[in-house]
Design an enzyme around this catalytic site. Structure first.
Site, PDB file in Angstrom:
ATOM      1  N   THR A 187      14.190  -0.058  11.104  1.00  0.00           N
ATOM      2  CA  THR A 187      13.666  -0.923  12.152  1.00  0.00           C
ATOM      3  C   THR A 187      14.303  -0.491  13.462  1.00  0.00           C
ATOM      4  OG1 THR A 187      13.505  -3.196  12.947  1.00  0.00           O
ATOM      5  CG2 THR A 187      15.372  -2.705  11.520  1.00  0.00           C
ATOM      6  N   GLU A 332      14.790  -7.014   8.074  1.00  0.00           N
ATOM      7  CA  GLU A 332      16.076  -7.318   7.434  1.00  0.00           C
ATOM      8  C   GLU A 332      15.957  -8.421   6.387  1.00  0.00           C
ATOM      9  OE1 GLU A 332      15.591  -6.750  10.627  1.00  0.00           O
ATOM     10  OE2 GLU A 332      17.317  -5.795  11.590  1.00  0.00           O
ATOM     11  N   LYS A 440       7.976  -6.433  21.748  1.00  0.00           N
ATOM     12  CA  LYS A 440       7.184  -6.287  20.537  1.00  0.00           C
ATOM     13  C   LYS A 440       5.711  -6.217  20.913  1.00  0.00           C
ATOM     14  CE  LYS A 440       7.537  -7.146  15.811  1.00  0.00           C
ATOM     15  NZ  LYS A 440       7.624  -8.066  14.707  1.00  0.00           N
ATOM     16  N   TRP A 445       7.974  -2.465  17.507  1.00  0.00           N
ATOM     17  CA  TRP A 445       9.030  -2.542  18.514  1.00  0.00           C
ATOM     18  C   TRP A 445       8.987  -1.416  19.543  1.00  0.00           C
ATOM     19  CZ3 TRP A 445      10.935  -7.042  18.720  1.00  0.00           C
ATOM     20  CH2 TRP A 445      11.217  -7.772  17.563  1.00  0.00           C
TER      21      TRP A 445
END
Ligand code: ADP
Length: 542
Positions: A187, A332, A440, A445
């Site tokens: 990420t 996550e 975002k 991202w």
């Protein structure tokens, strides 16, 4: 005293074995990169996954080693999900929307031994290959007839269907330790390089149980599920695993994510449940409106990754009788954290109040414990007013990023999400802001720090601040605020052109605002929060 129950490890391969045995004839339908529709059953999936597991062994991939994929949602990608994780290696889904430098970094960091790719991404693979040492083999996810000429890859290129044909389907899924790694997803976000989240078999299975529940994503054997959310983005929110667990039909859209293609697929395959970010649903709704179409089978859609606007909820529910399930999660968190499904007493609320509930990101699924804290770390009340940093913990929450043994992201055992939220008396969480400095856009991202760093490479830039501004289509787009050096004649177009080739195209800010100065806090840090508020509507009013 110990319980006297069997010690059966929770393994990814067991999902596939279950689907093969109990839902063997259930369909998996994929729109292929080659353009046609492919259909087969869970039985075929399982058989080909076993062949691919043998092929991975034939390539010398050892337990724990990483198998990269750069692919759309489709049946071959699904086969790799199980062949890689099931055999004890680690499925590493790569995000093709990243800039080639970032992809190269991630592949090297993960030490991918092999990378499988859809034909769409051949040019990307050709750019990445010379920059990375780790993968010795690249596999084109196609058949012999469609194999590309890839001079740059020469001896390193293999054909997916050749590997399938060459290997037997006689394969016993190994009995692994349930805590061993099953998949890896990077990420990108705040400062620094992208970070890898390393899921385990156990965390994946527990997440799958919880995410499938009626008050979570609500999946069953009677569903035909269309994951529009990419399989390279947090395992398509877990839907490939969930579909196996419950025996649902799966419908994969491949690369065709425009409104018309999605609408036609939904109708043709009698999709009942779909999942994606708000941006893709805008295209779908616009198409349905344009042709005055309705959804004959789709009854639910899961919307997450970014806040679901009430206008979208209303359009789905009023015009199309499709219930919106607003959900919040993170890479996550595997990713499901909260889902907004009603409690009984909310069903009788006036419609506007029900929409207000649905604008919230929802309540915790069992397994995710959450709390909000103030600046001093003290827990804040669940009164629907107090807003604070959102922290979570649970068996499918990461405790450490991959390859980063020294630094734990946790705070007293809790994972700080970087989201700011309030929680009401019913336990419904609503995100009000973000403490992490990122943008975002369309569900993916953009690092504001990376954009600022590029701007600073320009000789005429004295200060650069990149912030998220609201956007009608992409939810957020980067806006660049620049203080020029004295006497500079730098123009907006010049500075924007400077980004070409330096970042992925869609990372390039949409506009530059030249300012005299930027507000600084006591420690000299830019007060981004203030700027975000000031310029929040820049693209809406433009
Ligand atoms: P995903 O896009 O699948 O949620 P990411 O790890 O890319 O996973 O992004 C997680 C972040 O996205 C969250 O921390 C939050 O900032 C934002 N986010 C996710 N879902 C929502 C939502 N429903 N509303 C608002 N923000 C959301």
């Amino acid at each position: 005293m110990q319980g006297l129950m069997m010690q059966q490890p929770l393994l990814v391969a067991s999902l596939l074995m279950h689907a093969e045995r109990h839902h063997g004839t259930q369909e998996i339908v994929s729109r292929r990169v080659e353009g046609d529709i492919h259909r087969y059953s869970y039985r075929d999936l399982a058989q080909r996954a076993r062949r691919m597991a043998n092929a991975l062994a034939g390539l010398g991939i050892q337990a724990g080693e990483r198998v990269g994929t750069l692919a759309w949602n489709g049946y071959r990608h699904m086969e790799l999900y199980f062949a890689a994780s099931g055999s004890g290696s680690v499925l590493h889904t790569l995000n093709p929307r990243l800039h080639v430098d970032q992809l190269a970094y991630i592949i090297e960091h993960a030490q991918d031994r092999v990378v499988f790719f859809d034909l769409t991404f051949l040019p990307l693979i050709e750019s990445v290959a010379p920059r990375v040492k780790s993968p010795k083999v690249f596999v084109a996810m196609t058949d012999r007839a469609h194999m590309p000429q890839a001079h740059g890859l020469s001896s390193m290129l293999m054909c997916y269907e050749d590997l399938i044909d060459l290997h037997s389907d006689a394969y016993e899924w190994p009995l692994l330790d349930e805590n061993s790694a099953s998949s890896l997803c990077y990420t990108s976000g705040t400062t620094g390089n992208p970070k890898g989240v390393l899921y385990s078999h156990r965390s994946t299975l527990l997440h799958t149980y919880a995410a499938a529940l009626p008050d979570s994503l609500n999946c069953s054997a009677r569903d035909a599920i269309l994951p529009v959310v990419p399989m390279f983005h947090v395992n398509a929110w877990g839907l490939p695993y969930i579909a196996c667990m419950v025996g649902a039909k799966l419908v994969f859209p491949g690369p065709a994510l425009d409104g018309k293609s999605l609408y036609e697929l939904i109708e043709a395959e009698q999709v009942t449940l779909s999942a994606g970010v708000p941006t893709v649903w805008q295209g779908l709704l616009a198409h349905a409106d344009a042709i005055e179409g309705s959804f004959s089978t789709m009854r639910r859609t899961i919307i997450g990754g970014a806040p679901c606007p009430t206008a979208m909820t209303a359009a789905f529910q009023n015009r199309h009788r499709v219930d919106v399930l607003h959900a919040w999660g993170m890479t996550e968190l595997s990713p499901v954290g909260t889902v907004c499904s009603f409690k009984t007493h909310q069903l009788s609320l006036p419609v506007d109040e029900r929409y207000a509930v649905q604008a919230k990101q929802g309540r915790s699924v069992f397994g995710i414990d959450m709390k909000i804290v103030g600046p001093d770390g003290a827990e804040l009340p669940w009164d629907g007013n107090a807003a604070g940093d959102l922290l979570v913990r649970g068996p499918w929450v990461t405790r450490q990023y991959f390859g980063n043994d020294d630094a734990s992201p946790l705070r007293d055992g809790w994972f700080p999400t970087g989201d700011v939220a309030k929680i009401d008396r019913d336990g419904f969480m609503q995100i009000t802001d973000r403490s992490k400095d990122v943008i975002k856009s369309g569900g993916e991202w953009i690092s504001s720090a990376d954009i600022e760093n590029v701007a600073y490479l320009h000789a005429d830039v004295a200060s650069a601040v990149c912030i998220a501004a609201r956007h009608p289509k992409w939810d957020e787009r980067p806006l660049l605020l620049i203080v020029k050096k004295p006497d500079s004649a730098l123009t907006e177009d010049e500075l924007l052109a400077f980004f070409d080739g330096r970042v992925a195209k869609w990372w390039k800010p949409d506009a530059v605002v030249f300012v005299e100065s930027v507000p600084l806090g006591a420690t000299g840090k830019v007060l981004k929060h203030q700027l975000r508020e000031q310029y929040a509507d820049h693209y809406l009013s433009a």
